[in-house]
Structure formats: C-alpha cells, structure tokens
Design a protein around this motif. Structure first.
Motif, PDB file in Angstrom:
ATOM      1  N   GLU A 173       0.830  -1.213   0.000  1.00 42.72           N
ATOM      2  CA  GLU A 173       0.000   0.000   0.000  1.00 42.72           C
ATOM      3  C   GLU A 173       0.862   1.261   0.000  1.00 42.72           C
ATOM      4  O   GLU A 173       0.583   2.210  -0.724  1.00 42.72           O
ATOM      5  CB  GLU A 173      -0.913   0.003   1.230  1.00 42.72           C
ATOM      6  CG  GLU A 173      -2.033  -1.013   1.162  1.00 42.72           C
ATOM      7  CD  GLU A 173      -2.774  -1.135   2.488  1.00 42.72           C
ATOM      8  OE1 GLU A 173      -2.425  -0.438   3.469  1.00 42.72           O
ATOM      9  OE2 GLU A 173      -3.704  -1.965   2.542  1.00 42.72           O
ATOM     10  N   ARG A 174       1.893   1.282   0.813  1.00 41.29           N
ATOM     11  CA  ARG A 174       2.714   2.489   0.956  1.00 41.29           C
ATOM     12  C   ARG A 174       3.763   2.645  -0.134  1.00 41.29           C
ATOM     13  O   ARG A 174       4.100   3.754  -0.508  1.00 41.29           O
ATOM     14  CB  ARG A 174       3.406   2.488   2.317  1.00 41.29           C
ATOM     15  CG  ARG A 174       2.446   2.674   3.459  1.00 41.29           C
ATOM     16  CD  ARG A 174       3.179   2.846   4.748  1.00 41.29           C
ATOM     17  NE  ARG A 174       2.228   2.936   5.834  1.00 41.29           N
ATOM     18  CZ  ARG A 174       2.559   2.936   7.106  1.00 41.29           C
ATOM     19  NH1 ARG A 174       3.829   2.861   7.447  1.00 41.29           N
ATOM     20  NH2 ARG A 174       1.637   3.021   8.036  1.00 41.29           N
ATOM     21  N   PHE A 175       4.308   1.540  -0.607  1.00 47.21           N
ATOM     22  CA  PHE A 175       5.450   1.610  -1.500  1.00 47.21           C
ATOM     23  C   PHE A 175       5.214   0.937  -2.843  1.00 47.21           C
ATOM     24  O   PHE A 175       6.153   0.713  -3.600  1.00 47.21           O
ATOM     25  CB  PHE A 175       6.680   0.986  -0.827  1.00 47.21           C
ATOM     26  CG  PHE A 175       6.951   1.565   0.531  1.00 47.21           C
ATOM     27  CD1 PHE A 175       7.367   2.877   0.681  1.00 47.21           C
ATOM     28  CD2 PHE A 175       6.756   0.807   1.669  1.00 47.21           C
ATOM     29  CE1 PHE A 175       7.601   3.417   1.936  1.00 47.21           C
ATOM     30  CE2 PHE A 175       6.985   1.333   2.927  1.00 47.21           C
ATOM     31  CZ  PHE A 175       7.408   2.635   3.067  1.00 47.21           C
ATOM     32  N   GLY A 176       3.965   0.618  -3.151  1.00 50.38           N
ATOM     33  CA  GLY A 176       3.635  -0.026  -4.418  1.00 50.38           C
ATOM     34  C   GLY A 176       3.808   0.912  -5.600  1.00 50.38           C
ATOM     35  O   GLY A 176       3.983   2.130  -5.454  1.00 50.38           O
ATOM     36  N   ILE A 177       3.752   0.345  -6.776  1.00 47.24           N
ATOM     37  CA  ILE A 177       3.990   1.107  -8.007  1.00 47.24           C
ATOM     38  C   ILE A 177       3.000   2.260  -8.163  1.00 47.24           C
ATOM     39  O   ILE A 177       3.368   3.346  -8.623  1.00 47.24           O
ATOM     40  CB  ILE A 177       3.997   0.179  -9.242  1.00 47.24           C
ATOM     41  CG1 ILE A 177       4.481   0.924 -10.482  1.00 47.24           C
ATOM     42  CG2 ILE A 177       2.628  -0.430  -9.495  1.00 47.24           C
ATOM     43  CD1 ILE A 177       5.933   1.217 -10.480  1.00 47.24           C
ATOM     44  N   GLU A 178       1.746   2.039  -7.759  1.00 53.55           N
ATOM     45  CA  GLU A 178       0.747   3.103  -7.918  1.00 53.55           C
ATOM     46  C   GLU A 178       1.123   4.344  -7.121  1.00 53.55           C
ATOM     47  O   GLU A 178       1.046   5.465  -7.632  1.00 53.55           O
ATOM     48  CB  GLU A 178      -0.651   2.608  -7.493  1.00 53.55           C
ATOM     49  CG  GLU A 178      -1.194   1.513  -8.365  1.00 53.55           C
ATOM     50  CD  GLU A 178      -0.729   0.123  -7.934  1.00 53.55           C
ATOM     51  OE1 GLU A 178      -0.050   0.002  -6.880  1.00 53.55           O
ATOM     52  OE2 GLU A 178      -1.026  -0.835  -8.661  1.00 53.55           O
ATOM     53  N   ASN A 179       1.538   4.140  -5.872  1.00 57.43           N
ATOM     54  CA  ASN A 179       1.940   5.286  -5.046  1.00 57.43           C
ATOM     55  C   ASN A 179       3.220   5.917  -5.559  1.00 57.43           C
ATOM     56  O   ASN A 179       3.393   7.140  -5.501  1.00 57.43           O
ATOM     57  CB  ASN A 179       2.105   4.879  -3.589  1.00 57.43           C
ATOM     58  CG  ASN A 179       0.776   4.834  -2.863  1.00 57.43           C
ATOM     59  OD1 ASN A 179      -0.204   5.417  -3.316  1.00 57.43           O
ATOM     60  ND2 ASN A 179       0.744   4.145  -1.751  1.00 57.43           N
ATOM     61  N   MET A 180       4.136   5.105  -6.058  1.00 57.73           N
ATOM     62  CA  MET A 180       5.378   5.648  -6.608  1.00 57.73           C
ATOM     63  C   MET A 180       5.086   6.539  -7.818  1.00 57.73           C
ATOM     64  O   MET A 180       5.616   7.641  -7.940  1.00 57.73           O
ATOM     65  CB  MET A 180       6.308   4.502  -7.013  1.00 57.73           C
ATOM     66  CG  MET A 180       7.748   4.853  -6.893  1.00 57.73           C
ATOM     67  SD  MET A 180       8.930   3.522  -7.202  1.00 57.73           S
ATOM     68  CE  MET A 180       8.014   2.122  -7.712  1.00 57.73           C
TER      69      MET A 180
ATOM     70  N   ARG B  94       2.183   7.996  -8.552  1.00 56.08           N
ATOM     71  CA  ARG B  94       1.422   9.167  -8.087  1.00 56.08           C
ATOM     72  C   ARG B  94       2.363  10.205  -7.476  1.00 56.08           C
ATOM     73  O   ARG B  94       2.253  11.397  -7.751  1.00 56.08           O
ATOM     74  CB  ARG B  94       0.364   8.714  -7.074  1.00 56.08           C
ATOM     75  CG  ARG B  94      -0.628   9.761  -6.717  1.00 56.08           C
ATOM     76  CD  ARG B  94      -1.794   9.277  -5.841  1.00 56.08           C
ATOM     77  NE  ARG B  94      -1.654   7.999  -5.175  1.00 56.08           N
ATOM     78  CZ  ARG B  94      -2.206   6.861  -5.611  1.00 56.08           C
ATOM     79  NH1 ARG B  94      -2.916   6.838  -6.713  1.00 56.08           N
ATOM     80  NH2 ARG B  94      -2.047   5.741  -4.927  1.00 56.08           N
ATOM     81  N   GLY B  95       3.324   9.754  -6.654  1.00 60.00           N
ATOM     82  CA  GLY B  95       4.281  10.681  -6.049  1.00 60.00           C
ATOM     83  C   GLY B  95       5.176  11.342  -7.083  1.00 60.00           C
ATOM     84  O   GLY B  95       5.451  12.545  -7.000  1.00 60.00           O
ATOM     85  N   THR B  96       5.624  10.566  -8.054  1.00 61.55           N
ATOM     86  CA  THR B  96       6.470  11.123  -9.112  1.00 61.55           C
ATOM     87  C   THR B  96       5.700  12.157  -9.920  1.00 61.55           C
ATOM     88  O   THR B  96       6.224  13.240 -10.225  1.00 61.55           O
ATOM     89  CB  THR B  96       6.990  10.000 -10.039  1.00 61.55           C
ATOM     90  OG1 THR B  96       7.746   9.077  -9.251  1.00 61.55           O
ATOM     91  CG2 THR B  96       7.854  10.558 -11.157  1.00 61.55           C
ATOM     92  N   MET B  97       4.464  11.860 -10.261  1.00 61.69           N
ATOM     93  CA  MET B  97       3.645  12.806 -11.017  1.00 61.69           C
ATOM     94  C   MET B  97       3.379  14.081 -10.216  1.00 61.69           C
ATOM     95  O   MET B  97       3.358  15.172 -10.778  1.00 61.69           O
ATOM     96  CB  MET B  97       2.332  12.161 -11.448  1.00 61.69           C
ATOM     97  CG  MET B  97       2.514  11.038 -12.469  1.00 61.69           C
ATOM     98  SD  MET B  97       3.443  11.531 -13.942  1.00 61.69           S
ATOM     99  CE  MET B  97       2.366  12.784 -14.614  1.00 61.69           C
TER     100      MET B  97
END
Length: 75
Positions: free
Chosen positions: A51-58, A60-63
């Motif tokens: 949840e915290r470090f999955g590809i989706e969050n990565m 989203r954070g990069t964007m």
C-alpha cells in the motif's frame, strides 16, 4: 528510532534495543514459536508495504513532483 521502523510496516514487527542481544533472541524465539502470529505479522507487513510503496503510489508521487515543478499544483 526503532519505533519508526516498526511503524513503517504498520506495527507488524518487534522493537528490540540495539545492544539487547537477549531481547533480540527472545523476540526471534517468540516469532519462531507462534506460526499463526508469524503469518499474520508477515501478511500485514506485506500488505502495508504494498500500500505504501507499491507502483501506484510511486507513480502518483512522481507525477506530483512533476506537476509541482511545472507549476501545475493542485489546490
């Protein structure tokens, strides 16, 4: 801070002092002795990590960084 490490995986861990070899040995023995608790803790830690470090969050954070740099901030 050891508590921060445990919090990073949603409380699924053991806190032992850096110089506490006996405490570390006891914590390992407890984990090895209780298969069900070990499984719950491992499953919970994996869930929190995904949840915290999955590809989706990565992504989203990069964007969000790109948007901020390019002046497209939300709000």
């Amino acid at each position: 801070d050891a508590r921060a490490v445990v919090d990073a995986v949603g409380g699924h861990g053991r806190v032992v002092g850096a110089d506490d070899a006996d405490g570390a040995a006891d914590a390992v023995a407890q984990v090895l002795a209780d298969e069900e608790a070990r499984r719950r803790s491992a499953d919970g830690a994996w869930r929190v990590a995904r949840e915290r470090f999955g590809i989706e969050n990565m992504v989203r954070g990069t964007m969000a960084v790109y948007d901020a740099v390019l002046g497209r901030r939300e709000g």
